[in-house]
Design a protein around this motif. Structure first.
Motif, mmCIF file in Angstrom:
data_model
loop_
_atom_site.group_PDB
_atom_site.id
_atom_site.type_symbol
_atom_site.label_atom_id
_atom_site.label_comp_id
_atom_site.label_asym_id
_atom_site.label_seq_id
_atom_site.Cartn_x
_atom_site.Cartn_y
_atom_site.Cartn_z
ATOM 1 N N LYS A 1 69.949 9.429 2.190
ATOM 2 C CA LYS A 1 69.926 7.972 2.038
ATOM 3 C C LYS A 1 69.963 7.370 3.435
ATOM 4 O O LYS A 1 70.581 7.914 4.344
ATOM 5 N N VAL A 2 69.320 6.207 3.585
ATOM 6 C CA VAL A 2 69.379 5.487 4.857
ATOM 7 C C VAL A 2 70.768 4.888 5.017
ATOM 8 O O VAL A 2 71.311 4.296 4.085
ATOM 9 N N SER A 3 71.341 5.046 6.192
ATOM 10 C CA SER A 3 72.615 4.409 6.519
ATOM 11 C C SER A 3 72.315 3.121 7.280
ATOM 12 O O SER A 3 72.008 3.162 8.480
ATOM 13 N N GLN B 1 61.486 -0.978 6.222
ATOM 14 C CA GLN B 1 62.248 0.047 5.504
ATOM 15 C C GLN B 1 63.692 -0.400 5.267
ATOM 16 O O GLN B 1 64.257 -0.165 4.197
ATOM 17 N N LYS B 2 64.286 -1.073 6.248
ATOM 18 C CA LYS B 2 65.649 -1.573 6.073
ATOM 19 C C LYS B 2 65.699 -2.655 4.995
ATOM 20 O O LYS B 2 66.645 -2.697 4.199
ATOM 21 N N VAL C 1 65.534 -0.845 1.664
ATOM 22 C CA VAL C 1 66.819 -0.219 1.358
ATOM 23 C C VAL C 1 67.817 -1.267 0.879
ATOM 24 O O VAL C 1 68.596 -1.027 -0.045
ATOM 25 N N TYR D 1 69.497 8.611 8.620
ATOM 26 C CA TYR D 1 69.611 9.055 7.238
ATOM 27 C C TYR D 1 70.804 9.996 7.129
ATOM 28 O O TYR D 1 70.990 10.860 7.986
ATOM 29 N N GLU E 1 65.329 9.006 12.950
ATOM 30 C CA GLU E 1 63.921 8.624 13.029
ATOM 31 C C GLU E 1 63.842 7.491 14.037
ATOM 32 O O GLU E 1 64.262 6.369 13.748
ATOM 33 N N LEU F 1 66.172 4.648 12.526
ATOM 34 C CA LEU F 1 66.765 4.765 11.202
ATOM 35 C C LEU F 1 67.593 6.032 11.174
ATOM 36 O O LEU F 1 67.164 7.081 11.670
ATOM 37 N N ILE G 1 60.469 -0.047 10.763
ATOM 38 C CA ILE G 1 61.922 0.082 10.576
ATOM 39 C C ILE G 1 62.481 -1.152 9.883
ATOM 40 O O ILE G 1 63.273 -1.045 8.945
ATOM 41 N N SER H 1 71.993 2.488 11.372
ATOM 42 C CA SER H 1 70.626 2.278 11.846
ATOM 43 C C SER H 1 70.574 1.083 12.793
ATOM 44 O O SER H 1 71.416 0.194 12.741
#
Length: 103
Positions: A74-76, A40-41, A44, A87, A24, A85, A37, A80
């Motif tokens: 899952k977000v890595s 979102q980080k 997470v 995933y 993304e 991002l 971003i 990222s």
């Protein structure tokens, strides 16, 4: 999460050829996307075991909008960046009915 696997607005989203990663990316270093971003980080980081069931939006042969199950991701955070991002797939199926057990 309902993902558009094409360029739209401030995003370019892409599913890897093997279907195990979603990318993304913020288009043209867009500031709104970069702020999203960052948020979102942060989210997470607060809930590192959080998972997302992902559906891709598309159009059927008759022009109707369709949603296709892609997997659970899952977000890595390690992969990222400030403009993208990444995933990682954690499951390719989800139980939706019946008794759920650890068996």
């Amino acid at each position: 999460m309902f993902l558009r696997l094409y360029e739209h607005g401030i995003w370019h989203n892409e599913l890897s050829a093997d279907g195990l990663r979603i990318y993304e990316q913020a288009l043209n270093d867009n500031e709104d996307a970069k702020l999203s971003i960052i948020k979102q980080k942060e989210d997470v980081s607060k809930c590192p075991n959080g998972k997302m069931i992902v559906f891709a939006k598309g159009r059927g042969a008759l022009g109707f909008n369709l949603l296709r199950y892609i997997g659970t991701f899952k977000v890595s955070l390690a992969e990222s960046t400030d403009t993208a991002l990444i995933y990682e797939s954690v499951n390719d199926s989800e139980k939706v009915r019946g008794c759920i057990s650890d068996d």
